[in-house]
Design a protein around this motif. Structure first.
Motif, mmCIF file in Angstrom:
data_model
loop_
_atom_site.group_PDB
_atom_site.id
_atom_site.type_symbol
_atom_site.label_atom_id
_atom_site.label_comp_id
_atom_site.label_asym_id
_atom_site.label_seq_id
_atom_site.Cartn_x
_atom_site.Cartn_y
_atom_site.Cartn_z
ATOM 1 N N ARG A 178 -18.296 -18.069 10.099
ATOM 2 C CA ARG A 178 -19.463 -18.942 9.904
ATOM 3 C C ARG A 178 -19.365 -20.176 10.793
ATOM 4 O O ARG A 178 -20.334 -20.555 11.443
ATOM 5 N N ALA A 179 -18.191 -20.787 10.806
ATOM 6 C CA ALA A 179 -18.033 -21.997 11.616
ATOM 7 C C ALA A 179 -18.232 -21.668 13.099
ATOM 8 O O ALA A 179 -18.924 -22.395 13.818
ATOM 9 N N ILE A 180 -17.670 -20.552 13.546
ATOM 10 C CA ILE A 180 -17.793 -20.190 14.966
ATOM 11 C C ILE A 180 -19.263 -19.974 15.320
ATOM 12 O O ILE A 180 -19.752 -20.462 16.338
ATOM 13 N N ALA A 181 -19.995 -19.265 14.441
ATOM 14 C CA ALA A 181 -21.434 -19.039 14.685
ATOM 15 C C ALA A 181 -22.180 -20.371 14.732
ATOM 16 O O ALA A 181 -23.056 -20.583 15.582
ATOM 17 N N PHE A 182 -21.820 -21.263 13.809
ATOM 18 C CA PHE A 182 -22.455 -22.586 13.763
ATOM 19 C C PHE A 182 -22.176 -23.353 15.060
ATOM 20 O O PHE A 182 -23.112 -23.894 15.679
ATOM 21 N N TYR A 183 -20.938 -23.387 15.498
ATOM 22 C CA TYR A 183 -20.610 -24.136 16.723
ATOM 23 C C TYR A 183 -21.308 -23.527 17.940
ATOM 24 O O TYR A 183 -21.851 -24.252 18.778
ATOM 25 N N GLU A 184 -21.297 -22.194 18.024
ATOM 26 C CA GLU A 184 -21.924 -21.558 19.197
ATOM 27 C C GLU A 184 -23.430 -21.808 19.216
ATOM 28 O O GLU A 184 -24.026 -22.009 20.268
ATOM 29 N N LYS A 185 -24.018 -21.846 18.016
ATOM 30 C CA LYS A 185 -25.464 -22.128 17.942
ATOM 31 C C LYS A 185 -25.783 -23.492 18.554
ATOM 32 O O LYS A 185 -26.851 -23.677 19.145
ATOM 33 N N PHE A 186 -24.849 -24.430 18.422
ATOM 34 C CA PHE A 186 -25.093 -25.779 18.950
ATOM 35 C C PHE A 186 -24.423 -26.020 20.310
ATOM 36 O O PHE A 186 -24.278 -27.161 20.739
ATOM 37 N N GLY A 187 -24.053 -24.926 20.987
ATOM 38 C CA GLY A 187 -23.646 -25.057 22.383
ATOM 39 C C GLY A 187 -22.162 -25.249 22.631
ATOM 40 O O GLY A 187 -21.765 -25.513 23.765
ATOM 41 N N PHE A 188 -21.343 -25.123 21.595
ATOM 42 C CA PHE A 188 -19.891 -25.212 21.823
ATOM 43 C C PHE A 188 -19.427 -23.945 22.536
ATOM 44 O O PHE A 188 -19.906 -22.851 22.246
ATOM 45 N N GLN A 189 -18.445 -24.142 23.451
ATOM 46 C CA GLN A 189 -17.864 -23.006 24.154
ATOM 47 C C GLN A 189 -16.372 -22.932 23.872
ATOM 48 O O GLN A 189 -15.729 -23.962 23.642
ATOM 49 N N ARG A 190 -15.834 -21.716 23.934
ATOM 50 C CA ARG A 190 -14.409 -21.529 23.630
ATOM 51 C C ARG A 190 -13.544 -21.827 24.847
ATOM 52 O O ARG A 190 -13.906 -21.499 25.968
ATOM 53 N N PHE A 191 -12.411 -22.459 24.583
ATOM 54 C CA PHE A 191 -11.417 -22.740 25.628
ATOM 55 C C PHE A 191 -10.049 -22.302 25.127
ATOM 56 O O PHE A 191 -9.246 -23.126 24.721
#
Ligand SMILES: CC(C)(COP(=O)(O)OP(=O)(O)OC[C@H]1O[C@@H](n2cnc3c(N)ncnc32)[C@H](O)[C@@H]1OP(=O)(O)O)[C@@H](O)C(=O)NCCC(=O)NCCS
Length: 180
Positions: A147-160
């Motif tokens: 859920r958190a990952i989906a939430f962050y990706e929805k707001f433009g966060f990218q994985r590093f």
């Protein structure tokens, strides 16, 4: 900051008189939520200390509903050496005052009902106004926290990348201002 999110929910800055409500909020979080959100001890003592702090660059926001705190968000301008070291591997030089650590939480009973999504545009605006060029997840997010990952990706966060503890943790960053 004082932003009505709906007629029942307000996003606002944490106040000195919030220590009982914040302590209640920390106590109310389930073990599952506490295992995912641990920016500092989630105790009544910590709530008192946070609310008593006179001067701090840290931005602490609460979602209030009928006098209760049911969400708590941290925007921290002081970069941690741990995040700085991990992002350095990707050629990213995180800096205090420019790259803010971000840690969100919503009370269990209100999770997955769109509350953090309503708050997020206001949090992004506050971060920008406070001089942030990016938001970096404080401690990353557990790979199992879909859920958190989906939430962050929805707001433009990218994985590093990420790092391993007992679980794998994804580091994620959202660039607000590419110019600085
Ligand atoms: C993570 C958290 C802050 C998000 O807040 P929230 O108010 O629950 O989030 P929202 O309801 O606004 O958004 C959740 C999104 O995830 C999606 N989602 C939920 N479960 C999902 C799953 N298993 N897989 C993929 N997406 C999922 C929802 O559909 C929603 O996206 P949408 O709006 O596009 O439909 C909150 O759930 C929380 O406090 N969790 C416990 C503590 C925590 O994990 N903190 C973050 C630590 S990194």
């Amino acid at each position: 900051m004082h932003c009505p999110l709906t007629k029942d929910f307000v996003l606002r800055s944490l106040r000195h008189d919030d220590s009982a409500a914040l302590g209640w909020y920390f106590d109310s979080l389930s073990p599952a939520s506490k295992s995912r959100f641990a920016p500092h001890p989630l105790t009544q003592t910590t709530a008192q200390e946070l609310c008593a702090t006179e001067q701090s660059a840290t931005l602490r926001l609460a979602i209030e509903m009928a006098g209760k705190i049911i969400g708590y968000f941290i925007l921290e301008p002081e970069m941690s050496m741990h995040e700085a070291a991990r992002y350095r591997q990707f050629g990213i030089a995180l800096e205090s005052g420019k790259d803010f650590l971000f840690a969100p939480s919503v009370a269990d009973a209100f999770q997955n009902r769109g509350l953090a999504s309503l708050a997020m545009p206001h949090l992004l605006q506050l971060a920008r106004q406070s001089g942030a060029r990016s938001l970096v997840l404080m401690g990353g997010t557990q790979a199992t926290n879909a859920r958190a990952i989906a939430f962050y990706e929805k707001f433009g966060f990218q994985r590093f990348g990420g790092y391993q503890t007992e679980l794998f943790n994804h580091d994620m960053r959202h660039v607000l201002n590419h110019a600085c």
